[in-house]
Scaffold this motif. Structure first.
Motif: not given
Length: 505
Positions: A331-351
């Motif tokens: 899980y890496v932040d390839t576009n340097k926006d502070g959010i990691r992603e994998k396979d092009g999908q950012e880790i964004i969670l609804n709480y």
């Protein structure tokens, strides 16, 4: 927003004044109490309404729990295990309902049968086949053995009342055995009670108690400060300093079985991955949260106030380890926006979070979680809702908050069965582990207390290995009263509150 909240608080106070003053007169002792929740009915078989009936000193059960979570006689004077699936309870002979009718085995039979008929939660406590009554003896025949049945008979769902009443009367004016009787009930607003002149264990010291629902903690604080109420429970930690070391008030506190937990939906795209669940578990700043909301840092499922609450593999704040786990899993932040992603999908969670048990703790926990998760490259979107139950049931969440009693009857089995068994009736996190399922099944055949406690620790540690959910803090219960109130209690089992011994001086 703060001004609107204050206006709402003042409005609730005004309403409270009108309700409480009408119940006072110079010749009687009337206690005014603010509760964070008053139920939709007083029928003990409806949802958790029996908890309110118990808190107000009206409802009682066959057995009860002391402050060490030990089972003691209440309406039943003795109990006996006949075989693995048969139990005998013998009632005290001199107890009557508030209408003067004697409590007999047939009354108990009717109440237990009605509980299983009306509330699907009943079978989580023990699997009843049928009940037989012979004068003051009650025989419970189970479909399978239950090592927790004595503790679970203390649950207010199994309150004993005159079940010959109409459904409407049970919902509004149930005839019970406690030191107080219901005079008037307004759903989700007020309850008025008076001394039960038929009470078998001595007369109550108060003549009347008036209860008002005041859901907002700040409003309960204002009600105490203005003198409109004599007693309120579940005051936010940040407000307790207003009453501590103040001769006009007394603050009663106890650490009970409640835990602030963040449920993770184990079936969603990201949270089905153990790596992300572990990383989030390491990202929680429990120490800072506890400084704000009180209590103790949680290490596992069960509160440290319980004899089976100590585990060896709990999580503490370790952002370095959290980041290491995510890096190694790709899980890496390839576009340097502070959010990691994998396979092009950012880790964004609804709480999803909502006020729970009249406290603002859930919002503090959610904001802290959001802030710390950002440091490991996970974005959390916060959603405040009035009631998260529908969202939990539908599974349309990634994370959601809860303030849960992990041992509502002092025994570890029922809660873990409901929440963590793969087929559990309230498995909010959609967690599944066949090995844990097998472990939970062992509870029903084990009666030795020490063995049950050890089994609970083993199960809790298995859940931690899977990072099934996030345990944040163990919740202290509190009751604040004016100094003129005597004999008030703050019991670790939070469906006990008003007793015959509470008084006004």
């Amino acid at each position: 927003m703060k001004k609107i909240k204050l206006l709402l608080c003042l409005f609730m106070l005004t309403t409270l004044c009108g309700c409480s003053n009408s119940n006072k007169n110079e010749s009687s002792k009337t206690l005014n109490a603010a509760m964070f929740w008053i139920s939709t009915s007083l029928d003990p078989t409806n949802n958790y309404d029996g908890w309110v009936l118990s808190r107000i000193g009206v409802g009682e059960t066959l057995l009860k729990l002391n402050e060490k979570y030990e089972v003691e006689p209440s309406l039943a004077k003795s109990y006996e295990q006949i075989d693995d699936t048969t139990w005998k309870l013998t009632l005290k002979d001199h107890i009557t309902f508030s209408n003067g009718n004697k409590v007999t085995g047939e009354n108990v039979k009717a109440c237990l049968e009605r509980a299983f008929e009306k509330n699907t939660r009943a079978i989580d406590y023990f699997d009843l086949n049928h009940v037989e009554a012979d004068k003051q003896d009650v025989y419970l025949y189970l479909n399978k053995s239950s090592g927790a049945i004595l503790n679970n008979l203390c649950e207010p769902l199994f309150t004993i009342y005159d079940a010959s009443q109409s459904e409407e009367d049970i919902a509004k004016h149930p005839l019970c055995t406690g030191p107080f009787v219901v005079d008037d009930f307004v759903s989700e607003k007020t309850i008025d009670t008076s001394k039960n002149k038929k009470y078998y264990d001595g007369k109550a010291k108060l003549d009347h108690v008036h209860f008002s629902q005041v859901a907002d903690s700040d409003a309960r604080v204002l009600a105490l400060q203005s003198g409109e109420v004599d007693l309120a429970n579940t005051i936010d930690y940040s407000s307790l300093k207003l009453f501590r070391n103040n001769k006009d008030y007394q603050v009663l506190e106890v650490l009970g079985p409640r835990t602030n937990v963040i449920y993770m939906n184990n079936e969603t795209t990201f949270l089905s991955d153990l790596t992300i669940r572990k990383a989030l578990s390491y990202s929680v700043d429990r120490k800072s949260i506890v400084k704000l909301i009180g209590g103790k840092e949680a290490t596992g499922l069960y509160s440290s106030a319980l004899p089976y609450g100590n585990v060896s593999n709990g999580y503490s704040l370790d952002l370095k380890e959290a980041n290491r786990l995510l890096d190694e899993a790709g899980y890496v932040d390839t576009n340097k926006d502070g959010i990691r992603e994998k396979d092009g999908q950012e880790i964004i969670l609804n709480y999803y979070e909502s006020a729970d048990h009249g406290s603002a703790d859930a919002n503090i926990i959610a904001q802290s979680m959001q802030s710390e998760a950002k440091k490991i490259g996970i974005k959390i979107k916060l959603n405040q809702v009035e009631n998260a139950n529908d969202i939990k049931a539908a599974g349309t969440f990634d994370l959601c908050s809860a303030n849960d009693s992990s041992a509502p009857t002092g025994d570890p089995e029922t809660f873990i069965q409901q929440r963590y068994l793969s087929t559990g009736s309230s498995n909010t996190g959609r967690y599944k582990n066949v090995n844990l399922d097998n472990l939970i099944q062992q509870f029903s055949t084990i009666y030795d207390l020490k063995q049950r406690q050890q089994l609970a620790i083993q199960a809790s540690e298995m859940i931690l290995d899977d990072a099934a959910n996030i345990y944040v803090s163990y919740v202290p219960l509190n009751t604040v009263t004016s100094s003129k109130v005597k004999g008030a209690i703050c019991h670790p089992v939070d469906y006990y509150m008003i007793t015959k011994d509470i008084d006004l001086k």
